[in-house]
Every structure is written in C-alpha cells, then in structure tokens.
Design a protein around this motif. Structure first.
Motif, PDB file in Angstrom:
ATOM      1  N   VAL A 243      -6.655  -3.432  -4.002  1.00 53.43           N
ATOM      2  CA  VAL A 243      -5.297  -3.371  -3.462  1.00 53.43           C
ATOM      3  C   VAL A 243      -4.909  -4.712  -2.857  1.00 53.43           C
ATOM      4  O   VAL A 243      -3.771  -5.184  -3.009  1.00 53.43           O
ATOM      5  CB  VAL A 243      -5.187  -2.234  -2.437  1.00 53.43           C
ATOM      6  CG1 VAL A 243      -3.812  -2.243  -1.777  1.00 53.43           C
ATOM      7  CG2 VAL A 243      -5.443  -0.890  -3.097  1.00 53.43           C
ATOM      8  N   ILE A 244      -5.846  -5.352  -2.186  1.00 53.93           N
ATOM      9  CA  ILE A 244      -5.556  -6.674  -1.608  1.00 53.93           C
ATOM     10  C   ILE A 244      -5.256  -7.684  -2.712  1.00 53.93           C
ATOM     11  O   ILE A 244      -4.333  -8.492  -2.617  1.00 53.93           O
ATOM     12  CB  ILE A 244      -6.749  -7.136  -0.746  1.00 53.93           C
ATOM     13  CG1 ILE A 244      -6.901  -6.232   0.491  1.00 53.93           C
ATOM     14  CG2 ILE A 244      -6.572  -8.586  -0.325  1.00 53.93           C
ATOM     15  CD1 ILE A 244      -8.139  -6.511   1.296  1.00 53.93           C
TER      16      ILE A 244
ATOM     17  N   PRO B 238     -12.014  -7.588   5.526  1.00 53.97           N
ATOM     18  CA  PRO B 238     -12.632  -7.605   4.187  1.00 53.97           C
ATOM     19  C   PRO B 238     -12.840  -8.999   3.618  1.00 53.97           C
ATOM     20  O   PRO B 238     -13.406  -9.144   2.538  1.00 53.97           O
ATOM     21  CB  PRO B 238     -11.627  -6.832   3.330  1.00 53.97           C
ATOM     22  CG  PRO B 238     -10.767  -6.095   4.274  1.00 53.97           C
ATOM     23  CD  PRO B 238     -10.695  -6.946   5.501  1.00 53.97           C
TER      24      PRO B 238
ATOM     25  N   GLN C 247       0.821  -1.210   0.000  1.00 52.91           N
ATOM     26  CA  GLN C 247       0.000   0.000   0.000  1.00 52.91           C
ATOM     27  C   GLN C 247       0.857   1.263   0.000  1.00 52.91           C
ATOM     28  O   GLN C 247       0.573   2.230  -0.716  1.00 52.91           O
ATOM     29  CB  GLN C 247      -0.925  -0.015   1.223  1.00 52.91           C
ATOM     30  CG  GLN C 247      -2.043  -1.040   1.120  1.00 52.91           C
ATOM     31  CD  GLN C 247      -2.842  -1.157   2.396  1.00 52.91           C
ATOM     32  OE1 GLN C 247      -2.363  -0.802   3.487  1.00 52.91           O
ATOM     33  NE2 GLN C 247      -4.077  -1.662   2.280  1.00 52.91           N
TER      34      GLN C 247
ATOM     35  N   TYR D  86      -3.870   6.608  -6.668  1.00 51.62           N
ATOM     36  CA  TYR D  86      -4.072   5.594  -5.639  1.00 51.62           C
ATOM     37  C   TYR D  86      -5.379   5.796  -4.881  1.00 51.62           C
ATOM     38  O   TYR D  86      -5.993   4.816  -4.417  1.00 51.62           O
ATOM     39  CB  TYR D  86      -2.884   5.603  -4.663  1.00 51.62           C
ATOM     40  CG  TYR D  86      -3.044   4.649  -3.501  1.00 51.62           C
ATOM     41  CD1 TYR D  86      -2.853   3.285  -3.673  1.00 51.62           C
ATOM     42  CD2 TYR D  86      -3.386   5.117  -2.229  1.00 51.62           C
ATOM     43  CE1 TYR D  86      -3.012   2.408  -2.602  1.00 51.62           C
ATOM     44  CE2 TYR D  86      -3.538   4.251  -1.162  1.00 51.62           C
ATOM     45  CZ  TYR D  86      -3.344   2.898  -1.354  1.00 51.62           C
ATOM     46  OH  TYR D  86      -3.502   2.030  -0.309  1.00 51.62           O
TER      47      TYR D  86
ATOM     48  N   LYS E  97       1.000   3.931  -3.072  1.00 52.71           N
ATOM     49  CA  LYS E  97       0.688   5.338  -2.804  1.00 52.71           C
ATOM     50  C   LYS E  97       1.838   6.230  -3.259  1.00 52.71           C
ATOM     51  O   LYS E  97       1.631   7.338  -3.758  1.00 52.71           O
ATOM     52  CB  LYS E  97       0.426   5.514  -1.311  1.00 52.71           C
ATOM     53  CG  LYS E  97      -0.051   6.905  -0.933  1.00 52.71           C
ATOM     54  CD  LYS E  97      -0.398   6.962   0.539  1.00 52.71           C
ATOM     55  CE  LYS E  97      -0.919   8.353   0.907  1.00 52.71           C
ATOM     56  NZ  LYS E  97      -1.264   8.436   2.350  1.00 52.71           N
TER      57      LYS E  97
ATOM     58  N   SER F 258      -9.940   0.702  -4.815  1.00 53.69           N
ATOM     59  CA  SER F 258     -10.698   0.128  -3.707  1.00 53.69           C
ATOM     60  C   SER F 258      -9.805  -0.767  -2.871  1.00 53.69           C
ATOM     61  O   SER F 258      -8.749  -1.222  -3.324  1.00 53.69           O
ATOM     62  CB  SER F 258     -11.884  -0.673  -4.254  1.00 53.69           C
ATOM     63  OG  SER F 258     -11.423  -1.781  -5.021  1.00 53.69           O
ATOM     64  N   GLU F 259     -10.247  -1.033  -1.663  1.00 56.25           N
ATOM     65  CA  GLU F 259      -9.452  -1.854  -0.751  1.00 56.25           C
ATOM     66  C   GLU F 259      -9.307  -3.273  -1.269  1.00 56.25           C
ATOM     67  O   GLU F 259      -8.233  -3.882  -1.161  1.00 56.25           O
ATOM     68  CB  GLU F 259     -10.108  -1.867   0.640  1.00 56.25           C
ATOM     69  CG  GLU F 259      -9.302  -2.629   1.688  1.00 56.25           C
ATOM     70  CD  GLU F 259      -9.985  -2.630   3.044  1.00 56.25           C
ATOM     71  OE1 GLU F 259      -9.378  -3.119   4.012  1.00 56.25           O
ATOM     72  OE2 GLU F 259     -11.146  -2.151   3.127  1.00 56.25           O
TER      73      GLU F 259
END
Length: 1460
Positions: free
Chosen positions: A383-384, A1265, A364, A375, A368, A379-380
């Motif tokens: 990124v995962i 998540p 992350q 960035y 960024k 969405s989360e």
C-alpha cells in the motif's frame, strides 16, 4: 531444383491428407486446377512460412525438474510435453531449475490464420513468439507480412484482467468512443487479447462496430498480446507448417485458470517464455513493442512527429498501476475512466489535488472503498508503494486525463483520448508555433476536425499561411476534405501554398492517388523517349500535365502549363506567338482535385476559383472525356455524375448572374478566359456537350441576340419579309434596331437620375451614372445612319436565313423543272443556270470547310464538318450531282445520268429539313425523327431475320433448283417483305394455282418458275405446311414485330420529347453560327462574295475575321471587375445552396434525430447522476462548507468580545470526514520535498528504493515500516557503513542508504555555471549554454565538481577547450557581471539518505556582440558533429533540462526579469 522441391511437397501433403492442414505451397500437378488468386495466396503463405521460421522463435523447457505435483515440471508443463533431451538429468547435474538457463529458443510451431466458430465467424491472424523476440521483427511482421498500415495512433488499453462491472452508460460511451477514435484516426488498439475483463469490452466494441457497419471486416485493427502458456485450447493452434486457418472455439466452461482468446480481435501475438499457467509474461514484450511503434515517424512523408501512444485504463489492480506508472515515466499520456472501478477510480479521485493532500491515509481509505474485501489481502508495504506511485503519477498532470461521466466537457471518450495526447504534447520542449504545428499535424493524421477546431485553432494560436502549408499538403494527399476547408478558413492562402515555381503543385501530382488520369499521364511519360527512368511518377512535370490537359479539353484551347523542353517551347511559339501562360493558383488547385475525380476536394477547390463558370464547364469537359476513355464502368459512371454536377454548378452561377445583370452575364459567356486556354465559356459548354447549360434562358438570349444581329430581338418576322421585298421600308422606322432600344434605355436612366438629383440634390450622380451605364457602352450612343441600317439589316443572320430559304426553294423549283420538262441532250439556259447555282453551293461548302475563325485547325474543322449529318447530305448530294452530270454528258449513259439526278433531287429535298431546325415547333420534331431512324435501323436488322428465314424456307419448298438470281431474291426476300404490308401470296395453296402464270423449266424470264408438279400437273408441295408457316410468319412479323416497333417509337418519343427542347436549343447554336459567318448574298449571287473573299486572302493577304460576337477580349480592368462580380454571384449561389440543404426535409429529419438522441443521452446521464448516494455526497460537502463558515463567524465574534446567552450548538461530524478535513483543509503546503531523489529505481542500477510517500519524507515524521537498503557503487567499507547514521540528507528520506554513486558521504559540492546572453537586441529571448547529457538523454548545465584552486568545473573545460575556459575564467576575475543565484541542496536522483549533492548556481552573462560570444558560437557550431555537444537553449519552462536545473533556470529568468 524447383521441380524437386515441388514434388517433395506434394508427397508430404498426400501423406498428411488426414491432418487438418491447408496446403502452403502450390504443387506443379495442380496448377491447372487452381485459379490465379489461389496460386498467389499459396505463394504468399509459402513466403510467410519461410520468413516466420527464420525470424520467429518459441521457447521450450530443456530441463525437466519435477515439482510437488507428480509429473509436472517447474516450467508448469507435464513431462510428456518436454523433448527427450530434457528428461536426461545427466546434462544438468548439480544445477537447480532456472528460467533463463533452462529455457531455449526453437523455431515457432504456431502461426497462420485463426478462425473462430459461433455466430460471428471471425477470422484473424496469430503467431506464437518468444518473449525475447526483437520488437523490430514483430513490427516488420505486422506491416510487411500481415499488411497492416502503420498507425496514426496507438491505443494501449489496460486494466482489469477479470470480468468486472461497469455502468451501462459508461460502457456504451467507452465502446463508441474507442471505435470512433480508432476508425477516424486509423489507430491500432493493443490489449491483452483474452476474452475477459477490459479485453472483452474492447472485443465487444469491435463486434458492435462490425455488426452495425457495412465496412470491410478488419478495418479496426485490434491486436491482442497474450501469454501463450495461459491460452485455453492452444493445441488447436499448433502445426509446424502453420494453420490456414486454425479452428478455435471459445469454451469458458472448461477453461479453469486459463483464458480463451477473444474472437473479435484481428491479430494475436502469443508470447511464450517456456512456462505454463503464468500470467504477465507478455508485459515486457508489449512494452518494448509499444515503445518501438512510438519511435516510428508518423505518415508516409519524413516527419519529425512520431506515432503517438495513449494508454486507456479501466478498472485494474497492482499490475495496472505499474503499467500507468511506467507509461507516464516514458511520457505516454494516460486516460483514466472514472467509474470503471478499483485502481482507475482511486487515481481518478485524487487527480487534480495537490500532492500534499494526497496522503497515505487518503489512499488507504480510497483503496478500501473501491477494492472492498480484496483490500484486506494487501500488505502494508504494498500500500505504501502504491501510494508513492500514485503521488508520482499526479505530479504529472499533463500526462493524466480523467474521463468523468459527470463532466459535460468530456462527454465522448474519443475526444478525451485525443485531447490527452495534445495536452501532453503542449508540455514538451517545442514551444510556441512549433508545438502548435506538431499538434496540427497529429490532428490531420487523425482526421479529427473537431479536435483541431476546439484544441488547436484557438485564440492563443496565431497562424500564418506558411505555418499551415505542411498540414495542407497532408490533408490534400490524404483526401481529408473537411480539414482542407478548415485550413482554408483559418488562413491558408492558395497562391502562397502553390508557389510560383510550381514545386508544390508538382509534388501534389507526384503524390496523386491512383486514378485514370494518373495512369494516362504515366503512360504518356512511358511513351516519351526523354523519360527513360523506370519510376515515371518522379518525372511528372507541369509541362506533361499541360499536354494531357490539352488533349482532354480539346485542341481549341492553348496549353495551360508550358513544357519544360526548349524545342517544345519553340514549336509552340511558332504555332501561336500569343500563347502566354497565366498563373492561376485557384485553377491549379481545382484541376488537381477534379482530375482524380474527388468530389469533396473539387467542390472546395471550385469555391476558391475566381473564374468559376468557366472552371465548372472545363471540369465537365475533362470528366466526360476521361469517362469516354475509361475502361472501368464504375469510374465511368462516377466521372459522368461529377461532370453533370459541375454542369449544374455552372448553370446555378450563370443563372444567378443573369438574374442580376443580363448584359454582364452575356459578357461572361463570350469573354476570352486567360486561365482556361484562352477559350470562352460558351465554347467550353458546346465542346462538353452541356446541353442543359446552353439551353438556359441567358445563353439562349445571347444566341437570339446574335441571330437577330443589329435588329431588335422582338421584331416580327412578317416585318422582315416585307423589308426584304421592299427595301425602302428599312429607312422609315418600320423595323427597330437594338441601337434605338439602347438609346431609349439610356434616356430613361438619365431621366431617372435627373429626377433623383432634383429631389435629393446629391452630388453622387456621376458615380451613379457610371454604375448604371452598360459596360459595353463607350461614348454617347448615336442613332444609326441610313447606310449602316441597310448594311446591318442584310448582315443579320436571320435575314440571311430567310434569303437562303427563298434561294433554296428556287433551286429546288429550277431543279424539278429541268428534270421534268427541260432535260434535253443539249442543255438549255435553265439547265446552265442550275449548274451555276450548284457551283455556288459547292463553293459555299468549301468555304465552310476551310473557314476557321475559331482557330481549330484544319483537322479539327474537318472532323466537325464530317460529324454534322446535314453536311454529309450536302456532300452526298453534290457528289451524286457530279456523277449524274458526268453520265448526262455521255450519250450512252444519258438516261442513267437523269436517273441519278432524280435520286439526287430526293436528297436535296431531304436537306430541306435542316431549314426547319430553327423553328421552335418543327425543330424538336426533326430530332425525334433522327432518333426514330436509328431505332428503325436496328429494328430492320431484327425483322430481316424473320423475312429471310421464312423466305428461304418457302422458296426451297415451292421451287426446285431456281437458277435465276432476280427471281431468287424476289421469292426469298421481296415477297416475304410485302406480306408484312398485307400482300398475301396466292402460290402457297392449290386453290388459285394456274399453270399458265408460271414457266415449268424457268425458261421464260418474265414469269416465275412453277412449283414442283405431280402427275396431274398440280403442285406437289405439302399445302398444310406452307399455310402453317405463313400463319406463324404473319403472327410474329405483322403482330409481334410491328407492335414492337410501335412500342419502340413510343418509348423514343416519350424519352426524347422531354429533352427535345433542350437538344433543339443546343443544336440551334450551330445554325446560328453558320449563318452568322455566311456571306449576306444568297446563292447563286453568293459567288460574288466568294470571289471577294478569295481576292482578300490571296491578293491582299488579309487574315480571316474572327467572330467578335462569340469571342471578346477584355482589358485587365474590365476582366478584374467582371471576375469580382462573378465571384460575388458565386458566393451568393453557394450560400443559397447551403441554406436550401439545411432546410431540406432530410436534413430536418436528421437534426431531429440527433436532438432526440442527445436528449435521451442527457436524460440517462441525469438519471445516473441523480442517484441518492451522489446527492448525499454533494449535500454533505455543502453542509461541511456551511459549518466551517459558521464556525469562523462564531470565532470572530468571540474574539471581538461578543458573547451569547446560550451555549452554541454542537457541530459534530464523523471521524472519517473529520480526518478528511484535517487532510484537506489543514495548513497550506510550506515546503516542497525532493522528488527526483525518491525515484523508483536508483539511476544506473536495478536497485529499487523503499517507497517514501510525500508526507513521510521529513525525518521528523514517524515512519516505522521504513527499511532502506544500503547501496554504494564502489566497495562497501564496514567502518564507513557504521557511520551512516551520522549523515542525514537535509531533504529527508530517499528510500536508499549508503553512498550510492556519489564520491563521499554527506554533502558533495558541485558548481553549475550558467552562461547566458540575449538572443536579440530587444532582450526578449534569454539563452543559456547547455551540454548534452547522453546518460539521461537531455540537456544539462555544464557543471561538476571543482578542482582545488579552480573557480570553474573541469567539465566546462572539457566542453569548451582550454582557450575559451581561460577567457571565461578571466572574466570572473575582472569584475564582469556574474551572480550566484542559488546555493544549497539539489534534488538529484543520485542522492541517498546519507549522501547528497549541494550545488552553487553561478550566472555569467555575456555580451552578445563581444568577441567571446563569437568564439563560443563557432565552438557550438563545430561541436554538433562530436560526442560532447553544446547548444544555446532558451530560458523557459518548456526547455527540457536535467532534474533540479529547471529551478535554477527559473531563478536566472527572475534575475534577468524575463518570463519563464
């Protein structure tokens, strides 16, 4: 039918005249107006058009459904772009628009040539294709119709599709490296094809190469695979019949969301799925195409090596990450350019780190940092997912290469690209030498010697000559001379490579590139009735090559390769019983290279030859003969240049030899070379017309020695004349013999050795005497006897020459006496003596014609005899004498006979010039006279035009109807010719006219006819005209043409003068050879010698004596010693040449330029590297390390009870750096989490797992998540679904819930039996029994679930059969050696969160010599033809097995104490 079609096409073209289309088919009415090339071009276009219409489709929407925008369909196209049927809603009532259902395929309407405007004026090829087009069709289009050669490497460039910033140095490095690797390896470059982002950088690289190189355009193949619906101005590419060309202009100002095609790409595949303004359509087709290319064999020969594919990444976003991920899953190596931005920099920063340290938080922060404001839109979950894929990527370090400008080892992008694939290939199943051989084959195909030197020929690799033979063949056939030299330096043995049977040599000739020799050889095979097949290349045999070689070398040589037909062998045996073929691999290698006029390969091969001087001279002869027969001026010039080069090489080697030992060097010239048709170096040089070689001092010294015979070379000529006049002087020591000089030289050497022995007392004198002694000397030299001195004196060619000069002067004196004083009707004794004298001359000419000591054969000997000018003069003079003699004995033609003999006397006198050819002063002048005579002949042809023109015009004006032929010739030719020499005519004006000097009617044969007279009996011709004609004639003939002749003579003199010495030395050989073979007695006494020779040949049947001074047969020992010495001298010469080349001015300038360029590049790199930001980063890292060290010291001192009076200083750091340190410097990884159980797609389905990063795998770690989908292969049981939480995978999260493809929730137990045995007696190689897993395309252990009461899985019974299964089962029960090496969780792709596999790995070790092993081996052999294949595989880390089973093999290797 054809005429009808052509007429129809003609009408269509006339109707479409206003459209901008090039005709595709030639009409019959214009065939006479277009050239052959245009006709062939049109035929190719016609063929391409018909093929494309049959095989290439496009997609178009067949159902118009309007979106929120009025008049726009869901496919993205407006309503007027649809066919009429698409606007009929009744066809699809109740249906919603779907891409797969409402897009149909129709024949494409966009293909042909694309022409880009602007400065570059580039032209490429393009085609619009459906997204579902088979890859095989596209590959066929590119290779067969676009005529692209299959690549040796495929470079797939991916990354940012929008323009992005890249540092100047990195940009230049990328462009130079990409073009260098593409050009050197013959690679294809595949990109997105648009004029933006990374595609633009590739295009600019191609443009820079095109502008800076003189190479033919299109050498770099850059293929753009773009989406048709996103191409700006694509309408200009559309036409149903194709565009040849289509004009396309880049217009970035108005493109909007669309993209322009890049003008520097050479080919375009425009992928169409029926939609508009939707990017990414081409990804699937591009992936399939790259996969197909990767499955093609490398090169033309059948090879197990496939075309390598490398992915190069710059910048990029989500799509780029997916491309990298999928490429690496397909075992495609990727090269990441650090510093190019975004995703490339994210991956570059985590590459090389352990997976445990590449956390989600680190990803992350990096994203960024490199994505900036972009960035914030991620969405989360995305990124995962990206973090999970990046972790999977760095798990495959063998497929990942990071190019960093800060690392000196990766200073070139091209090296990084090639090293990436070699690194990946080392991790494949092929181990040991096989892996190195595959890498070498790739390096040869790429023609990258630098890669082979640095990556392949290392200390780790151990090469035998046989291991390099395939690479050597590829390098030779591919004309890769640098690779050939490298392979020879690393152990290739030419004798082993060219096997004794000659199969490899035949294959080399079969694969020889098109050249004049090959055409000559094939033409010979076509004329041979024994070769009736059409493909004559396959019929090439060494016998056929040998026959053509003998034609090129000359009939004086023997066959180098014997023919294969028995009747030819019998014929050769009858002609020459001693004809034995010597196998010489170095010669064979050199001949193969020289016959195709390949300078680089020939030089390498020549350096491998032992008989190097003879090889160079033979090459000169062959090349000059080929150049003489060639019709191509360029090939002719190249072959003559190469022939001159090898003449210089022969001169260099021989000069080196002569400078060290003149006696040995002279033996090199006259020794019979078994490898080159049993001829000599001297004969090869003479036949090749190598004047410079013959003119060098060493060869001339040999000729001088032969000329002097046994006499000393420095004997003055006046001493010879005195001894000829007074023979007793021979016995007085008045002249010196070479034997006396040899005795004196030997005595001096012995004195030196005795002096050395007395000083040193060494015991090595015998060896030194042997080394000092001349190899030609046998026993102790003895002085010549009196009789031998007399015979040696008169047998010397020089003495023979003097006697023949005296004899010839006597003959001319006698001839002149007879003609002027004593020519009576009844011959006098002088005339009879003249006839006898001439008879001896005739017999001598006959002897010279038939005497063949060199074994040339009568035809060859007669040809040589006729080609000699002096022999022609001899024959003419003898024939004229015979004609004059015949007339002389006829009373009516007595005086005519005398006239003929007088003319003959002139020719005999001219023949006297041949005597002076031996003179160093007069000999060259005679050569100049010969050249000037040729010039004079052509000048006379030019002069005759003016003489005849003026003479005929003058004769016609002055004389009316002259009928006397003699006076016509006199007036038209003779008088104009005399005018040139100053005889000005008086009959062209009236001033000196006298009618009494001519006859009016031409009745007086002794006077010329009068000119046309007027009434006053004065000439009536126009006086002013004849005077002007005479002035013009004198101006051109006397002034212009005569001065031209003087200029020609001057040019010839200057041109020949520089080479006269060389030419004289070359021609001197023939005179020396003539007098060497001539009988000692001069004419007319030579008749006695002729009678003696005739008696020996006819009565005694003795064979003719050969010239021992010109040919010498050495023993095998002497041959080996002499060739070894010559090879040593050749190596010295080659080393000297290389040193001179390295010290030349041009080389020094080039080295200086290279160093300046390297220094400039280093300075630029240092400037870029020395930025403040980077220096601060390095400084922070050093401070951090120092802080940790100080903290450890303080903690240690406190633990030992030491306390400080003052408080310790605070070592604060930023939150981000502290977090990083927590990530990086925490506890070492103690647990390896499952990896295969978290694969992106669940096996056998399209179900995507929820991405689970490495640190989120344990159930104990909070992962809010995480929402995994439930999946079961069979029907989902609601009750069972409620109990899912009761079962948790002990390995952690997998990204999917449910039972999956397994039998039950919770653990699913299986048994993996591992049957092992030792392959050899030394127990160095451990093997296990593997079964082929067709679903996973890899080998696996024959394991599976157990049936109740069975100790072994049913899978093993299926593979081996019931009998072997029962024997192995019994082996478990009798207490034989078996061990359970592992029991527990198995990292298997079918695992889910609630269902997993637990395995027990059982090792059953078998006796290699037992009966069970024999039956197993038979079963393995028979299983290769069935679907259930089994095979013994080696237990090592390179063996490709199914997922978790590699760890099981590692444990088994540990159990048996063998390396893994």
């Amino acid at each position: 039918m054809l005429m009808k079609t052509l007429k129809t096409n003609f009408k269509k073209k006339m109707l479409c005249k206003s459209e901008k289309i090039h005709p595709d088919e030639p009409d019959i009415w214009q065939l006479g107006q277009i050239g052959v090339s245009n006709l062939l071009s049109n035929l190719r276009r016609c063929s391409l058009k018909s093929w494309i219409k049959e095989n290439i489709k496009k997609k178009e929407c067949c159902f118009f459904v309007q979106t929120e925008r009025e008049g726009i369909c869901k496919c993205g196209y407006p309503k007027d772009h649809h066919v009429e049927e698409a606007n009929n809603p009744e066809r699809f009532l109740g249906q919603s628009w779907e891409g797969q259902s409402h897009v149909i395929e129709v024949p494409t309407d966009a293909f042909g040539d694309i022409h880009f405007g602007g400065l570059a004026q580039n032209t490429g090829k393009y085609v619009r294709v459906s997204s579902d087009t088979p890859s095989e069709v596209l590959y066929q289009l590119m290779t067969e119709h676009w005529k692209l050669r299959p690549p040796n490497l495929l470079i797939s460039v991916t990354g940012g599709a929008k323009n992005f910033y890249m540092r100047t140095e990195l940009k230049n490095k990328f462009r130079r490296g990409l073009i260098k690797v593409a050009q050197s390896t013959g690679a294809w470059i595949i990109t997105g094809g648009t004029h933006a982002g990374v595609m633009k950088h590739v295009g600019m690289a191609v443009r820079d190469y095109t502008l800076s190189s003189s190479s033919v355009k299109g050498e770099i193949v850059a293929i753009g695979v773009a989406t048709w619906g996103t191409v700006h101005k694509r309408k200009s590419l559309i036409h149903p019949e194709g565009c040849f060309p289509a004009d396309y202009t880049l217009d970035e100002q108005t493109q909007g969301h669309l993209s322009c095609l890049d003008s520097n790409h050479s080919h375009f595949l425009l992928v169409d799925d029926g939609t508009h303004d939707r990017y990414g359509v081409e990804i699937g087709l591009r992936s399939r195409l790259e996969k197909l290319i990767a499955e093609q064999s490398l090169g033309n020969r059948e090879s197990h090596v496939k075309i390598p594919v490398v992915c190069v990444v710059l910048d990029g976003g989500q799509g780029t990450l997916n491309t990298i991920y999928n490429a690496m899953l397909n075992s495609t190596p990727c090269v990441i350019l650090e510093g190019s931005g975004r995703m490339a920099d994210v991956i570059a920063n985590v590459a090389g780190k352990p997976v445990s340290r590449v956390t989600l938080a680190l990803i992350q922060r990096l994203m960024k940092r490199f994505f900036g404001q972009e960035y914030e839109s991620f969405s989360e979950i995305k990124v995962i997912e990206w973090a999970k894929k990046i972790q999977d990527i760095i798990r495959m370090p063998h497929l990942l290469t990071v190019f960093s400008m800060d690392e000196d080892k990766n200073s070139d992008v091209d090296v990084a690209i090639l090293q990436a694939f070699l690194k990946a290939s080392r991790n494949e199943e092929s181990v040991g030498q096989q892996s190195w051989e595959r890498q070498l084959e790739l390096a040869v195909a790429w023609n990258r010697v630098d890669i082979a030197e640095s990556e392949i020929f290392t200390e780790e690799s151990k090469w035998k000559s046989s291991d390099l033979h395939d690479a050597m063949f590829s390098a030779l056939v591919g004309h890769k001379s640098e690779f050939v030299r490298l392979l020879l330096e690393n152990g290739v043995s030419i004798p082993q490579f060219l096997d004794k049977k000659g199969k490899m040599l035949c294959e080399l000739y079969t694969n020889m590139p098109s050249c004049f020799f090959l055409r000559k050889l094939v033409k010979r095979l076509q004329g041979d009735k024994r070769h009736s097949q059409t493909n004559h290349r396959k019929n090439i045999s060494l016998g056929a090559v040998g026959e053509v070689l003998r034609q090129l070398l000359g009939s004086f040589t023997q066959l180098i390769y014997l023919p294969t037909q028995s009747h030819d062998l019998i014929k050769i045996a009858e002609e020459d019983p001693d004809n034995t073929v010597i196998r010489d691999p170095g010669r064979d290698f050199f001949l193969w290279a020289i016959l195709q006029n390949n300078r680089e390969l020939a030089q390498i091969a020549w350096e491998q030859c032992r008989d190097s001087t003879a090889a160079a001279l033979a090459a000169s002869k062959i090349l000059k003969k080929l150049a003489q027969e060639s019709d191509d001026d360029e090939d002719d010039a190249n072959m003559r240049e190469l022939a001159n080069h090898y003449e210089r090489q022969a001169i260099g080697v021989f000069s080196e030899c002569h400078s060290w030992d003149d006696q040995r060097a002279q033996r090199l010239l006259i020794r019979i070379s078994p490898s080159w048709g049993k001829t000599t170096c001297l004969r090869l040089a003479l036949e090749a017309n190598d004047k410079s070689f013959v003119a060098q001092s060493g060869v001339q010294a040999l000729l001088t020695q032969i000329w002097c015979g046994e006499l000393a070379v420095d004997t003055p000529q006046w001493k010879l004349v005195l001894c000829m006049l007074f023979s007793p002087l021979i016995y007085t020591g008045f002249i010196t013999y070479r034997r006396n000089e040899d005795i004196e030289r030997e005595a001096m050497r012995n004195e030196e050795l005795l002096a050395m022995e007395s000083v040193t007392g060494s015991s090595t004198n015998t060896r030194m005497k042997t080394s000092f002694r001349d190899p030609q000397d046998g026993a102790q030299l003895k002085p010549l006897s009196c009789l031998t001195k007399l015979a040696s004196f008169y047998a010397a060619p020089q003495v023979k020459f003097f006697w023949n000069i005296a004899s010839y002067f006597g003959f001319l004196w006698l001839f002149s006496i007879v003609l002027m004083i004593d020519f009576q009707p009844t011959p006098s004794w002088r005339e009879w003596l003249l006839y006898v004298w001439l008879t001896s001359l005739v017999f001598e000419e006959v002897r010279q014609l038939f005497d063949d000591p060199d074994g040339f054969g009568f035809r060859r000997k007669a040809n040589l005899y006729i080609n000699d000018l002096w022999n022609i003069l001899d024959v003419v003079s003898i024939l004229l004498f015979i004609a004059g003699l015949a007339c002389r004995w006829t009373s009516s033609a007595f005086y005519a006979g005398k006239v003929i003999l007088c003319i003959d006397f002139i020719i005999f006198c001219l023949r006297l010039m041949a005597i002076f050819t031996i003179s160093r002063t007069l000999g060259p002048k005679i050569i100049i006279v010969k050249k000037m005579m040729m010039d004079l002949f052509f000048f006379m042809f030019l002069l005759s035009i003016w003489v005849v023109a003026y003479g005929v015009a003058k004769q016609g004006i002055l004389i009316h109807n002259e009928e006397r032929l003699d006076w016509i010739v006199r007036g038209a030719v003779y008088e104009p010719y005399l005018i040139i020499f100053g005889n000005v005519p008086t009959n062209i004006d009236n001033a000196e006219f006298d009618v009494s000097t001519c006859t009016v009617n031409g009745t007086d044969p002794m006077r010329p006819k009068c000119p046309v007279l007027n009434a006053n009996h004065m000439p009536a011709f126009p006086e002013w005209l004849t005077i002007i004609m005479l002035c013009v004639y004198l101006l051109f003939a006397n002034i212009l043409l005569l001065n031209l002749l003087i200029a020609i003579f001057n040019y010839t003199f200057q041109e020949v003068q520089d080479n006269t010495d060389t030419i004289w030395k070359f021609q001197r050989y023939e005179l020396i050879k003539e007098y060497h073979s001539r009988p000692a007695a001069p004419p007319p006494f030579i008749l006695l010698s002729h009678l003696l020779l005739l008696f020996r040949r006819l009565v005694m049947r003795s064979s003719p004596q050969k010239h021992k001074q010109f040919r010498e047969q050495l023993s095998k020992t002497e041959e080996e010693e002499l060739l070894s010495w010559e090879t040593f001298m050749k190596d010295n010469y080659v080393a000297t040449q290389r040193q001179e080349k390295s010290e030349s001015t041009e080389r020094r300038i080039q080295d200086t330029a290279d160093r300046v360029g390297s220094m400039s590049e280093l300075l630029e790199r240092e400037q870029d590297r020395g930025s403040v930001a980077k220096r601060l980063v390095h400084l922070e890292e050093q401070i951090s390390q120092s802080t940790k060290a100080l903290k450890w010291i303080m903690d240690t001192l406190k633990a030992q009870g030491y306390k400080s009076k003052e408080e310790p200083p605070s070592m604060s750091k930023s939150a981000e750096s502290e977090a990083d340190e927590d990530e990086i410097d925490g506890e070492p990884e103690k647990r390896q989490y499952h990896f295969y159980a978290r694969s992106y797609l669940y096996p056998g389905t399209n179900k995507k797992r929820f991405p689970v990063p490495e640190e989120k795998v344990p159930w104990e770690v909070d992962f809010t998540p995480y929402i995994a989908e439930v999946y079961s292969a069979d029907t989902v049981n609601k009750a069972e679904e409620l109990t899912l939480d009761n079962y948790r995978n002990p390995g952690g999260r997998t990204g999917i819930r449910g039972k999956g493809a397994l039998q039950c929730l919770g653990p699913n137990h299986i048994l993996d039996p591992v049957l092992t045995h030792w392959q050899d007696k030394d127990h160095s190689v451990l093997q296990f029994l593997a079964a082929w897993n067709e679903a996973e395309r890899c080998w696996s252990l024959p394991g599976g679930a157990l049936k109740t009461g069975e100790p072994l899985p049913d899978r093993l019974k299926t593979l081996l059969g019931d009998k072997l299964y029962q024997r192995i089962k019994a082996k478990l029960g009798d207490g034989s050696r078996h061990n359970t090496v592992y029991e527990g969780y198995a990292d298997e792709p079918r695992n889910t969160d609630n269902a997993w596999i637990e395995t027990a790995v059982l090792n059953i070790h078998l006796d290699s010599a037992g009966s069970l092993m024999n039956e197993l081996n038979r079963k393995v052999a028979t299983s290769q033809m069935s679907n259930e294949r089994i095979q013994w595989k080696e237990v090592n880390s390179k063996t490709s097995v199914y997922t978790y089973q590699k760890e099981a093999l590692r444990l088994i290797a540990k159990l048996h104490q063998t390396p893994f």
